[in-house]
Design an enzyme around this catalytic site. Structure first.
Site, PDB file in Angstrom:
ATOM      1  N   THR A 175      16.837   6.680   4.871  1.00 45.54           N
ATOM      2  CA  THR A 175      15.563   6.666   4.127  1.00 45.54           C
ATOM      3  C   THR A 175      15.122   8.120   3.928  1.00 45.54           C
ATOM      4  OG1 THR A 175      14.165   6.718   6.081  1.00 45.54           O
ATOM      5  CG2 THR A 175      14.916   4.543   5.382  1.00 45.54           C
ATOM      6  N   SER A 180       8.314   0.767  15.194  1.00 46.78           N
ATOM      7  CA  SER A 180       8.480   1.744  16.261  1.00 46.78           C
ATOM      8  C   SER A 180       9.772   2.478  15.949  1.00 46.78           C
ATOM      9  CB  SER A 180       8.511   1.006  17.612  1.00 46.78           C
ATOM     10  OG  SER A 180       8.821   1.871  18.655  1.00 46.78           O
ATOM     11  N   THR A 207       0.829  -1.203   0.000  1.00 52.05           N
ATOM     12  CA  THR A 207       0.000   0.000   0.000  1.00 52.05           C
ATOM     13  C   THR A 207       0.867   1.258   0.000  1.00 52.05           C
ATOM     14  OG1 THR A 207      -0.239   0.408   2.386  1.00 52.05           O
ATOM     15  CG2 THR A 207      -1.646  -1.303   1.439  1.00 52.05           C
ATOM     16  N   TYR A 231       7.885  13.105  18.535  1.00 52.97           N
ATOM     17  CA  TYR A 231       8.067  11.875  17.738  1.00 52.97           C
ATOM     18  C   TYR A 231       8.224  10.687  18.688  1.00 52.97           C
ATOM     19  CZ  TYR A 231      10.170   8.435  14.589  1.00 52.97           C
ATOM     20  OH  TYR A 231      10.441   7.290  13.872  1.00 52.97           O
ATOM     21  N   LYS A 242       6.085   7.055  19.324  1.00 49.43           N
ATOM     22  CA  LYS A 242       6.666   5.709  19.321  1.00 49.43           C
ATOM     23  C   LYS A 242       6.558   5.057  20.696  1.00 49.43           C
ATOM     24  CE  LYS A 242       7.737   5.844  14.919  1.00 49.43           C
ATOM     25  NZ  LYS A 242       7.027   5.032  13.925  1.00 49.43           N
ATOM     26  N   ASN A 271       4.117   0.119   8.875  1.00 50.88           N
ATOM     27  CA  ASN A 271       5.382   0.801   8.611  1.00 50.88           C
ATOM     28  C   ASN A 271       5.207   2.298   8.382  1.00 50.88           C
ATOM     29  OD1 ASN A 271       8.231   1.075   7.378  1.00 50.88           O
ATOM     30  ND2 ASN A 271       6.885   1.647   5.680  1.00 50.88           N
ATOM     31  N   ASP A 292      -4.125   5.687   2.629  1.00 48.85           N
ATOM     32  CA  ASP A 292      -3.626   6.723   3.528  1.00 48.85           C
ATOM     33  C   ASP A 292      -4.078   6.263   4.906  1.00 48.85           C
ATOM     34  OD1 ASP A 292      -3.538   8.979   5.259  1.00 48.85           O
ATOM     35  OD2 ASP A 292      -3.482  10.294   3.505  1.00 48.85           O
TER      36      ASP A 292
HETATM   37  N1  LIG Z   1      14.647   6.126   8.905  1.00 47.53           N
HETATM   38  C1  LIG Z   1      14.842   6.158  10.185  1.00 47.53           C
HETATM   39  O1  LIG Z   1      15.855   6.678  10.666  1.00 47.53           O
HETATM   40  C2  LIG Z   1      13.828   5.506  11.104  1.00 47.53           C
HETATM   41  C3  LIG Z   1      14.278   5.045  12.349  1.00 47.53           C
HETATM   42  C4  LIG Z   1      13.355   4.451  13.202  1.00 47.53           C
HETATM   43  C5  LIG Z   1      12.058   4.280  12.819  1.00 47.53           C
HETATM   44  N2  LIG Z   1      11.638   4.733  11.591  1.00 47.53           N
HETATM   45  C6  LIG Z   1      10.231   4.498  11.228  1.00 47.53           C
HETATM   46  O2  LIG Z   1      10.201   3.642  10.111  1.00 47.53           O
HETATM   47  C7  LIG Z   1       8.974   3.829   9.400  1.00 47.53           C
HETATM   48  C8  LIG Z   1       9.255   3.964   7.908  1.00 47.53           C
HETATM   49  O3  LIG Z   1       9.976   5.154   7.692  1.00 47.53           O
HETATM   50  P1  LIG Z   1      11.200   5.231   6.669  1.00 47.53           P
HETATM   51  O4  LIG Z   1      12.412   5.461   7.476  1.00 47.53           O
HETATM   52  O5  LIG Z   1      11.169   4.127   5.713  1.00 47.53           O
HETATM   53  O6  LIG Z   1      10.881   6.642   5.972  1.00 47.53           O
HETATM   54  P2  LIG Z   1      10.277   7.028   4.528  1.00 47.53           P
HETATM   55  O7  LIG Z   1      11.171   6.518   3.459  1.00 47.53           O
HETATM   56  O8  LIG Z   1      10.032   8.478   4.611  1.00 47.53           O
HETATM   57  O9  LIG Z   1       8.914   6.228   4.468  1.00 47.53           O
HETATM   58  C9  LIG Z   1       7.779   6.655   5.162  1.00 47.53           C
HETATM   59  C10 LIG Z   1       6.586   5.990   4.521  1.00 47.53           C
HETATM   60  O10 LIG Z   1       5.397   6.350   5.274  1.00 47.53           O
HETATM   61  C11 LIG Z   1       4.418   6.756   4.333  1.00 47.53           C
HETATM   62  N3  LIG Z   1       3.402   7.628   4.912  1.00 47.53           N
HETATM   63  C12 LIG Z   1       3.538   8.827   5.514  1.00 47.53           C
HETATM   64  N4  LIG Z   1       2.327   9.315   5.874  1.00 47.53           N
HETATM   65  C13 LIG Z   1       1.412   8.391   5.481  1.00 47.53           C
HETATM   66  C14 LIG Z   1       0.001   8.308   5.554  1.00 47.53           C
HETATM   67  N5  LIG Z   1      -0.751   9.284   6.092  1.00 47.53           N
HETATM   68  N6  LIG Z   1      -0.611   7.204   5.057  1.00 47.53           N
HETATM   69  C15 LIG Z   1       0.111   6.201   4.489  1.00 47.53           C
HETATM   70  N7  LIG Z   1       1.452   6.238   4.357  1.00 47.53           N
HETATM   71  C16 LIG Z   1       2.087   7.319   4.864  1.00 47.53           C
HETATM   72  C17 LIG Z   1       5.186   7.448   3.230  1.00 47.53           C
HETATM   73  O11 LIG Z   1       4.359   7.575   2.090  1.00 47.53           O
HETATM   74  P3  LIG Z   1       4.484   8.796   1.028  1.00 47.53           P
HETATM   75  O12 LIG Z   1       5.581   8.400   0.089  1.00 47.53           O
HETATM   76  O13 LIG Z   1       3.150   8.886   0.399  1.00 47.53           O
HETATM   77  O14 LIG Z   1       4.837  10.036   1.811  1.00 47.53           O
HETATM   78  C18 LIG Z   1       6.341   6.474   3.082  1.00 47.53           C
HETATM   79  O15 LIG Z   1       5.956   5.371   2.307  1.00 47.53           O
HETATM   80  C19 LIG Z   1       8.286   5.041  10.033  1.00 47.53           C
HETATM   81  O16 LIG Z   1       7.284   4.580  10.901  1.00 47.53           O
HETATM   82  C20 LIG Z   1       9.421   5.706  10.812  1.00 47.53           C
HETATM   83  O17 LIG Z   1       8.931   6.437  11.910  1.00 47.53           O
HETATM   84  C21 LIG Z   1      12.502   5.334  10.731  1.00 47.53           C
END
Ligand SMILES: NC(=O)c1ccc[n+]([C@@H]2O[C@H](COP(=O)([O-])OP(=O)(O)OC[C@H]3O[C@@H](n4cnc5c(N)ncnc54)[C@H](OP(=O)(O)O)[C@@H]3O)[C@@H](O)[C@H]2O)c1
Length: 276
Positions: free
Chosen positions: A184, A135, A33, A149, A153, A84, A57
């Site tokens: 990311t 998380s 999705t 943030y 979490k 995710n 969404d």
């Molecule tokens: N990267 C890090 O350092 C890190 C560390 C710990 C945890 N995390 C967590 O890992 C998860 C994935 O993040 P990521 O690092 O892979 O970042 P990312 O590449 O920015 O991916 C975030 C994803 O969430 C989607 N999203 C945002 N708002 C949404 C909504 N309202 N409905 C559906 N999808 C939505 C985005 O979709 P769009 O493309 O449409 O915006 C994108 O696919 C998140 O929960 C984040 O908090 C990240």
């Protein structure tokens, strides 16, 4: 029989890497999705008979219900849900914009909870299922400018700890993944940032202003993180409740928990003095 995965937020980052790993297996179905269907074009190279692309969404309750119904109709069930989708937010607590904070809670907490509720009836009926929540290390340990943030979490951590107890005897497992900073889009386009204006908080300016750079240089490799998640889900009989990934999550998380244990123990007499 094929296991069916449903993953939210598969347009980029961890979600996309995990979707690619699942898509290339011969014995899995995938419901990938995203908010924009064209962001899922990268899945066209895989076997479309096992892949359903859907617009979701996670703030849209009806959309969540629809994708759960679609999953049931096409593949019969969801075996593994990966919550995710998520946003970041960089600001001191006092200077945070509560409208943006509420929206982040809608995505990171209520979206995740609604998505989970939509698949739980299928998992309860079949007496099995795995729910994976993205998380964060910041769900175990906190740092200045990331307070709200972390609050989302930590909310996911408390929510998941309770859900785990409620569904354990129904054959459903809940794993919280707690990655450290990874390369990311999260700290870039997926995060709003408020550079401190109050002079007392100027010492935190750099950590907000340089955040995109610092995460571009972050040690976490999203491909490795996605592979570890896949391996834990598919190769372990009992999956972990907590999966801290990277040095900050492991050592920072443990340090934070040990500090809490030490402090609580140091006031044992006070703590135990209030019961009759
Ligand atoms: N990267 C890090 O350092 C890190 C560390 C710990 C945890 N995390 C967590 O890992 C998860 C994935 O993040 P990521 O690092 O892979 O970042 P990312 O590449 O920015 O991916 C975030 C994803 O969430 C989607 N999203 C945002 N708002 C949404 C909504 N309202 N409905 C559906 N999808 C939505 C985005 O979709 P769009 O493309 O449409 O915006 C994108 O696919 C998140 O929960 C984040 O908090 C990240």
């Amino acid at each position: 029989m094929n296991k069916t995965w449903l993953i939210t937020g598969t347009s980029s980052g961890f979600g996309k890497e995990l979707a690619k790993i699942v898509a290339k297996q011969s014995d899995t179905n995938l419901i990938a999705t995203a908010r924009k269907i064209q962001d899922l074009d990268y899945l066209n190279e895989f076997d479309s008979s096992r892949i359903e692309k859907s617009i979701v969404d996670v703030t849209d309750f009806e959309g969540i219900q629809k994708v759960a119904k679609k999953a049931k109709k096409r593949f019969g069930t969801v075996d593994i849900l990966v919550n995710n989708a998520g946003l970041g937010y960089f600001s001191t607590i006092e200077e945070s914009d509560m409208k943006q904070v509420r929206y982040m809670f809608d995505v990171n907490v209520f979206g995740l909870a609604n998505m989970t509720n939509a698949v739980l009836p299928m998992m309860r009926a079949q007496k099995s299922g795995i729910i994976v929540n993205l998380s964060s290390a910041l769900g175990l340990v906190t740092v200045p400018t990331m307070g709200f943030y972390s609050a989302t979490k930590f909310a996911v951590e408390g929510y998941a700890d309770t859900l785990r107890q409620e569904v354990a005897d129904l054959g459903i497992q809940v794993m919280n993944v707690e990655p450290s900073g990874a390369r990311t889009d999260w700290s870039g386009r997926s995060s709003n940032k408020v550079v401190p204006q109050i002079s007392d908080y100027q010492k935190f300016s750099d950590s907000v202003e340089n955040v995109s750079d610092s995460v571009t240089a972050a040690p976490g490799d999203p491909k490795k993180i996605a592979q570890v998640i896949f391996d834990q889900v598919t190769k372990e009989e009992i999956i972990p409740e907590h999966l801290p990934l990277g040095d900050f999550a492991y050592n920072g998380g443990l340090g934070s928990l040990e500090k809490i244990v030490k402090e609580i123990k140091s006031r044992k007499n006070v703590s135990l003095s209030t019961d009759d």
